[in-house]
Design a protein around this motif. Sequence first.
Motif, PDB file in Angstrom:
ATOM      1  N   ARG A 161       0.840  -1.197   0.000  1.00  0.00           N
ATOM      2  CA  ARG A 161       0.000   0.000   0.000  1.00  0.00           C
ATOM      3  C   ARG A 161       0.874   1.246   0.000  1.00  0.00           C
ATOM      4  O   ARG A 161       2.040   1.188   0.365  1.00  0.00           O
ATOM      5  N   ALA A 162       0.288   2.356  -0.398  1.00  0.00           N
ATOM      6  CA  ALA A 162       0.978   3.642  -0.386  1.00  0.00           C
ATOM      7  C   ALA A 162       0.453   4.458   0.789  1.00  0.00           C
ATOM      8  O   ALA A 162      -0.756   4.550   0.995  1.00  0.00           O
ATOM      9  N   VAL A 163       1.372   5.010   1.570  1.00  0.00           N
ATOM     10  CA  VAL A 163       0.993   5.819   2.725  1.00  0.00           C
ATOM     11  C   VAL A 163       1.778   7.127   2.699  1.00  0.00           C
ATOM     12  O   VAL A 163       2.895   7.172   2.177  1.00  0.00           O
ATOM     13  N   PRO A 164       1.224   8.180   3.268  1.00  0.00           N
ATOM     14  CA  PRO A 164       1.965   9.440   3.354  1.00  0.00           C
ATOM     15  C   PRO A 164       3.195   9.275   4.247  1.00  0.00           C
ATOM     16  O   PRO A 164       3.135   8.595   5.274  1.00  0.00           O
ATOM     17  N   ILE A 165       4.289   9.895   3.869  1.00  0.00           N
ATOM     18  CA  ILE A 165       5.523   9.806   4.648  1.00  0.00           C
ATOM     19  C   ILE A 165       5.301  10.231   6.090  1.00  0.00           C
ATOM     20  O   ILE A 165       5.875   9.644   7.010  1.00  0.00           O
ATOM     21  N   ALA A 166       4.456  11.216   6.329  1.00  0.00           N
ATOM     22  CA  ALA A 166       4.208  11.695   7.692  1.00  0.00           C
ATOM     23  C   ALA A 166       3.633  10.602   8.588  1.00  0.00           C
ATOM     24  O   ALA A 166       3.859  10.603   9.797  1.00  0.00           O
ATOM     25  N   GLU A 167       2.902   9.640   7.997  1.00  0.00           N
ATOM     26  CA  GLU A 167       2.347   8.553   8.796  1.00  0.00           C
ATOM     27  C   GLU A 167       3.414   7.545   9.215  1.00  0.00           C
ATOM     28  O   GLU A 167       3.226   6.811  10.175  1.00  0.00           O
ATOM     29  N   LEU A 168       4.531   7.518   8.490  1.00  0.00           N
ATOM     30  CA  LEU A 168       5.620   6.607   8.848  1.00  0.00           C
ATOM     31  C   LEU A 168       6.534   7.214   9.904  1.00  0.00           C
ATOM     32  O   LEU A 168       7.389   6.522  10.453  1.00  0.00           O
ATOM     33  N   LEU A 169       6.360   8.499  10.165  1.00  0.00           N
ATOM     34  CA  LEU A 169       7.195   9.189  11.141  1.00  0.00           C
ATOM     35  C   LEU A 169       6.316  10.137  11.955  1.00  0.00           C
ATOM     36  O   LEU A 169       6.425  11.353  11.854  1.00  0.00           O
ATOM     37  N   PRO A 170       5.409   9.559  12.763  1.00  0.00           N
ATOM     38  CA  PRO A 170       4.476  10.406  13.518  1.00  0.00           C
ATOM     39  C   PRO A 170       5.193  11.247  14.574  1.00  0.00           C
ATOM     40  O   PRO A 170       6.260  10.879  15.052  1.00  0.00           O
ATOM     41  N   VAL A 171       4.623  12.374  14.894  1.00  0.00           N
ATOM     42  CA  VAL A 171       5.148  13.309  15.887  1.00  0.00           C
ATOM     43  C   VAL A 171       6.632  13.563  15.601  1.00  0.00           C
ATOM     44  O   VAL A 171       7.487  13.464  16.466  1.00  0.00           O
ATOM     45  N   SER A 172       6.917  13.878  14.361  1.00  0.00           N
ATOM     46  CA  SER A 172       8.303  13.996  13.922  1.00  0.00           C
ATOM     47  C   SER A 172       8.856  15.402  14.093  1.00  0.00           C
ATOM     48  O   SER A 172       8.123  16.377  14.187  1.00  0.00           O
ATOM     49  N   TYR A 173      10.160  15.450  14.129  1.00  0.00           N
ATOM     50  CA  TYR A 173      10.892  16.699  14.084  1.00  0.00           C
ATOM     51  C   TYR A 173      10.964  17.093  12.622  1.00  0.00           C
ATOM     52  O   TYR A 173      11.361  16.288  11.773  1.00  0.00           O
ATOM     53  N   VAL A 174      10.563  18.301  12.288  1.00  0.00           N
ATOM     54  CA  VAL A 174      10.595  18.753  10.907  1.00  0.00           C
ATOM     55  C   VAL A 174      11.754  19.720  10.757  1.00  0.00           C
ATOM     56  O   VAL A 174      11.708  20.855  11.231  1.00  0.00           O
ATOM     57  N   TRP A 175      12.820  19.257  10.124  1.00  0.00           N
ATOM     58  CA  TRP A 175      14.032  20.031   9.951  1.00  0.00           C
ATOM     59  C   TRP A 175      13.761  21.345   9.224  1.00  0.00           C
ATOM     60  O   TRP A 175      14.321  22.374   9.559  1.00  0.00           O
ATOM     61  N   ALA A 176      12.859  21.321   8.252  1.00  0.00           N
ATOM     62  CA  ALA A 176      12.518  22.524   7.495  1.00  0.00           C
ATOM     63  C   ALA A 176      11.969  23.609   8.424  1.00  0.00           C
ATOM     64  O   ALA A 176      12.226  24.790   8.227  1.00  0.00           O
ATOM     65  N   ASP A 177      11.231  23.223   9.457  1.00  0.00           N
ATOM     66  CA  ASP A 177      10.725  24.207  10.422  1.00  0.00           C
ATOM     67  C   ASP A 177      11.880  24.887  11.135  1.00  0.00           C
ATOM     68  O   ASP A 177      11.855  26.089  11.387  1.00  0.00           O
ATOM     69  N   HIS A 178      12.907  24.138  11.470  1.00  0.00           N
ATOM     70  CA  HIS A 178      14.083  24.687  12.125  1.00  0.00           C
ATOM     71  C   HIS A 178      14.786  25.694  11.220  1.00  0.00           C
ATOM     72  O   HIS A 178      15.248  26.725  11.666  1.00  0.00           O
ATOM     73  N   GLN A 179      14.861  25.398   9.936  1.00  0.00           N
ATOM     74  CA  GLN A 179      15.527  26.276   8.989  1.00  0.00           C
ATOM     75  C   GLN A 179      14.797  27.607   8.851  1.00  0.00           C
ATOM     76  O   GLN A 179      15.422  28.647   8.728  1.00  0.00           O
ATOM     77  N   VAL A 180      13.483  27.597   8.900  1.00  0.00           N
ATOM     78  CA  VAL A 180      12.695  28.829   8.817  1.00  0.00           C
ATOM     79  C   VAL A 180      12.995  29.700  10.039  1.00  0.00           C
ATOM     80  O   VAL A 180      13.185  30.904   9.913  1.00  0.00           O
ATOM     81  N   ASP A 181      13.073  29.073  11.213  1.00  0.00           N
ATOM     82  CA  ASP A 181      13.346  29.823  12.435  1.00  0.00           C
ATOM     83  C   ASP A 181      14.751  30.405  12.448  1.00  0.00           C
ATOM     84  O   ASP A 181      15.000  31.434  13.060  1.00  0.00           O
ATOM     85  N   ALA A 182      15.680  29.749  11.765  1.00  0.00           N
ATOM     86  CA  ALA A 182      17.087  30.178  11.806  1.00  0.00           C
ATOM     87  C   ALA A 182      17.339  31.387  10.916  1.00  0.00           C
ATOM     88  O   ALA A 182      18.356  32.043  11.047  1.00  0.00           O
ATOM     89  N   GLN A 183      16.434  31.709  10.020  1.00  0.00           N
ATOM     90  CA  GLN A 183      16.666  32.822   9.083  1.00  0.00           C
ATOM     91  C   GLN A 183      16.334  34.156   9.672  1.00  0.00           C
ATOM     92  O   GLN A 183      15.640  34.436  10.503  1.00  0.00           O
TER      93      GLN A 183
END
Length: 137
Positions: A115-137
């Motif tokens: 089956r195909a599943v969204p990547i977010a479902e394979l890594l629940p309650v995950s750290y989102v590195w992209a969010d960190h990058q937005v804060d660092a700018q």
Amino acid sequence: MTTQNHSVDRELVEAAARVARTRCRGDNHTMAAAGRGRDGRIVTAVNAYHFTGGPCAELVLVGAAAAQGIYELETIVAVGDRDRGVVPPCGRCRQVLLDYFPGLEVIVGGGEDVRAVPIAELLPVSYVWADHQVDAQ
């Protein structure tokens, strides 16, 4: 986890399986991956095993896709050599795939349960590195 039924890209699974059958030889290359870009193109890759932590097939695929001008992947699948079938991404790959492609579908499961599943479902309650990058700018 609220897994939804997403259609499985059988052509993508076969592309990865074909690469696993024909290109994975010995201990250095044991996994193949295939990804479909938003433009419909398919890119394939194999892992580069090394005791120092060589990259998984999914991570090699991210670079191979970029080298071909594919910067947005819709779906990805990994298949093991020796007819092991679909293999889910490891934790490191899940994190990288989520960071690069938050809307990515990942093909997982075996046999009749592929089956195909969204990547977010394979890594629940995950750290989102992209969010960190937005804060660092």
